[in-house]
Design a protein around this motif. Structure first.
Motif, short mmCIF file in Angstrom:
data_model
loop_
_atom_site.label_atom_id
_atom_site.label_comp_id
_atom_site.label_asym_id
_atom_site.label_seq_id
_atom_site.Cartn_x
_atom_site.Cartn_y
_atom_site.Cartn_z
N ALA A 1 -12.08 -75.85 91.92
CA ALA A 1 -11.94 -75.68 93.33
C ALA A 1 -13.02 -75.51 93.97
O ALA A 1 -14.08 -75.22 93.49
N LEU A 2 -12.95 -76.11 95.39
CA LEU A 2 -14.15 -76.09 96.27
C LEU A 2 -14.11 -74.52 97.10
O LEU A 2 -12.98 -74.49 97.41
N ILE A 3 -15.37 -73.99 97.26
CA ILE A 3 -15.14 -72.70 97.85
C ILE A 3 -16.20 -72.79 98.88
O ILE A 3 -17.48 -73.01 98.68
N ARG A 4 -16.03 -72.71 100.15
CA ARG A 4 -17.01 -72.65 101.26
C ARG A 4 -17.70 -71.31 101.31
O ARG A 4 -16.90 -70.11 101.20
N THR A 5 -18.78 -71.26 101.25
CA THR A 5 -19.66 -70.06 101.30
C THR A 5 -20.44 -69.94 102.53
O THR A 5 -20.92 -68.73 102.97
N GLY A 6 -20.68 -71.16 103.21
CA GLY A 6 -21.57 -70.90 104.40
C GLY A 6 -23.12 -70.79 103.86
O GLY A 6 -23.37 -70.95 102.83
N GLY A 7 -23.86 -70.13 104.79
CA GLY A 7 -25.30 -69.83 104.56
C GLY A 7 -26.13 -70.96 104.78
O GLY A 7 -26.61 -71.25 105.74
N HIS A 8 -26.41 -71.76 103.86
CA HIS A 8 -27.46 -73.08 104.20
C HIS A 8 -27.23 -74.02 105.38
O HIS A 8 -27.72 -74.26 106.09
N PHE A 9 -25.74 -74.31 105.09
CA PHE A 9 -24.99 -75.01 106.24
C PHE A 9 -23.82 -74.26 106.74
O PHE A 9 -23.25 -73.45 105.71
N PRO A 10 -23.36 -74.28 107.80
CA PRO A 10 -21.77 -73.80 108.09
C PRO A 10 -20.88 -74.07 107.37
O PRO A 10 -20.05 -73.41 106.71
N GLY A 11 -20.95 -75.26 106.85
CA GLY A 11 -19.99 -75.82 105.72
C GLY A 11 -20.12 -75.79 104.30
O GLY A 11 -19.73 -76.29 103.58
N SER A 12 -21.30 -75.32 104.01
CA SER A 12 -21.93 -75.24 102.55
C SER A 12 -21.04 -74.78 101.67
O SER A 12 -20.03 -73.72 101.84
N ALA A 13 -20.77 -75.34 100.39
CA ALA A 13 -19.75 -75.09 99.56
C ALA A 13 -20.15 -75.34 98.01
O ALA A 13 -21.49 -75.66 97.89
N VAL A 14 -19.49 -74.31 97.32
CA VAL A 14 -19.73 -74.73 95.92
C VAL A 14 -18.44 -75.13 95.18
O VAL A 14 -17.54 -75.05 95.67
N LEU A 15 -18.61 -75.52 93.91
CA LEU A 15 -17.61 -76.10 93.01
C LEU A 15 -17.45 -74.95 91.86
O LEU A 15 -18.27 -74.77 91.16
N HIS A 16 -16.18 -74.58 91.66
CA HIS A 16 -15.71 -73.60 90.41
C HIS A 16 -14.97 -74.77 89.45
O HIS A 16 -14.06 -75.14 90.11
N VAL B 1 -22.19 -65.43 100.96
CA VAL B 1 -22.15 -66.32 99.95
C VAL B 1 -21.86 -65.53 98.77
O VAL B 1 -20.94 -65.91 98.13
N ARG B 2 -22.39 -64.27 98.43
CA ARG B 2 -22.19 -63.50 97.48
C ARG B 2 -20.50 -63.15 97.17
O ARG B 2 -20.10 -63.47 96.30
N ASP B 3 -20.21 -62.76 98.36
CA ASP B 3 -18.85 -62.56 98.53
C ASP B 3 -17.68 -63.64 98.18
O ASP B 3 -16.69 -63.29 97.60
N ALA B 4 -18.11 -64.61 98.51
CA ALA B 4 -17.06 -66.01 98.38
C ALA B 4 -17.00 -66.29 97.10
O ALA B 4 -16.00 -66.72 96.80
N VAL B 5 -17.98 -65.87 96.47
CA VAL B 5 -17.86 -66.50 94.98
C VAL B 5 -17.43 -65.30 93.91
O VAL B 5 -17.28 -65.36 92.98
N GLU B 6 -17.19 -64.08 94.52
CA GLU B 6 -16.92 -62.98 93.73
C GLU B 6 -15.63 -62.85 93.08
O GLU B 6 -15.47 -62.60 91.84
N PRO B 7 -14.57 -63.72 93.63
CA PRO B 7 -13.26 -63.43 92.97
C PRO B 7 -13.21 -64.49 91.88
O PRO B 7 -12.17 -64.50 90.97
N VAL B 8 -14.09 -65.16 91.59
CA VAL B 8 -13.83 -66.29 90.45
C VAL B 8 -14.91 -65.91 89.33
O VAL B 8 -15.82 -65.33 89.61
N ALA B 9 -14.46 -66.36 88.21
CA ALA B 9 -15.21 -66.36 86.78
C ALA B 9 -16.12 -67.10 86.71
O ALA B 9 -15.86 -68.35 86.52
N PHE B 10 -17.41 -66.94 86.21
CA PHE B 10 -18.15 -67.99 85.92
C PHE B 10 -19.47 -67.37 84.97
O PHE B 10 -19.98 -66.29 85.39
N GLU B 11 -19.74 -67.99 83.98
CA GLU B 11 -20.79 -67.54 82.95
C GLU B 11 -22.08 -68.38 83.23
O GLU B 11 -23.28 -67.85 82.98
N ARG B 12 -21.90 -69.68 83.70
CA ARG B 12 -23.12 -70.49 83.95
C ARG B 12 -23.04 -70.97 85.34
O ARG B 12 -22.01 -70.97 86.21
N LEU B 13 -24.27 -70.99 85.64
CA LEU B 13 -24.40 -71.78 86.98
C LEU B 13 -25.34 -72.98 87.12
O LEU B 13 -26.50 -72.94 86.68
#
Length: 274
Positions: free
Chosen positions: A166-181, A227-239
């Motif tokens: 899943a893609l998660i929009r975090t904002g921050g660096h750009f308004p649409g900045s996203a990460v992939l879980h 940004v921190r709150d956007a990724v808080e709901p998902v589990a991840f051991e590695r980044l």
């Protein structure tokens, strides 16, 4: 007509008889125009001087990076899965060897990009792999200089790509900045692919968050918290960050929490650093 590439950021423009007057990615506060001025090349010229290197990073995950380094120097990541491979972030260089190697790994069924600095030659990559859809957040639509039917603008805070991705929009660096879980990453403990939306720093137990990395402009506390709150709901051991050695190998979720707390404290306390 050639499709010119910016040599500072790797952004590819539509085919034209002459290079653009400016690159909107570089002529903007988060990037920069080099001291020698804006420079241009073409994919054909790039193919004569550079190649792409591959590295198996963990089971089901491959890194792809251009050598010698070009433009910003990021590497892309390919998630291999039976449902179809996903390319995370993109490169300016695409050549026949790269296409052959990726086809041998199962091709590309979708492309997802964290933010405009890594749009590069995304249309070339899509066309080489059967017009694979390119998923970009709509908040960064203005930075797309080469429109194409393969580009799919998504909205909201989350876009599922199936099979635990899943893609998660975090904002921050750009308004649409996203990460992939990627739930299946890190031996099933979960991995977060972040580009430099969340950037791994020299001490790889920590990460950071910036509005502009080359110009050293920080983000405000509220943006870091978002940004921190956007990724808080998902589990991840590695980044996995944007570059070859940008890896928080273990306890990555706590690293994001600790790093956000440290960052917010540093920019919020007038006495910090005295």
């Amino acid at each position: 007509m050639p499709a010119y590439l910016c040599t500072a950021c790797g952004l590819q423009f539509p085919p034209a008889e002459a290079p653009p007057a400016r690159c909107p990615i570089c002529d903007e506060a988060r990037q920069y125009i080099p001291a020698g001025g804006q420079g241009w090349t073409t994919l054909e010229a790039l193919q004569t001087r550079h190649r792409n290197a591959f590295q198996r990073i963990e089971p089901g995950l491959y890194g792809i990076g251009t050598v010698p380094e070009f433009a910003i120097g990021q590497r892309a990541l390919l998630i291999q899965r039976p449902e179809g491979n996903i390319l995370w972030d993109c490169l300016a260089l695409l050549d026949p060897a790269t296409v052959d190697l990726i086809q041998g790994l199962g091709g590309i069924s979708a492309i997802a990009i964290s933010h405009p600095h890594y749009y590069t030659a995304m249309v070339e990559w899509s066309r080489a792999f059967g017009d694979a859809p390119i998923h970009l957040h709509e908040a960064d639509r203005a930075f797309v200089v080469r429109p194409d039917p393969a580009i799919r603008f998504w909205s909201g805070d989350r876009l599922g790509l199936g099979a635990g991705v899943a893609l998660i929009r975090t904002g921050g660096h750009f308004p649409g900045s996203a990460v992939l879980h990627w739930a299946g990453g890190a031996e099933g403990r979960g991995a977060l692919l972040t580009g430099d939306t969340i950037q791994v720093v020299a001490d790889r137990r920590w990460v950071s968050f910036m509005y502009s990395y080359p110009n050293q402009v920080p983000l405000p506390a509220r943006a870091v918290g978002a940004v921190r709150d956007a990724v808080e709901p998902v589990a991840f051991e590695r980044l996995y960050g944007a570059f070859w050695h940008s890896i928080v190998a273990e306890d990555a979720k706590d690293a994001v929490r600790r790093s956000a707390a440290r960052y917010i404290a540093a920019i919020s306390d007038p006495a910090a650093g005295r």
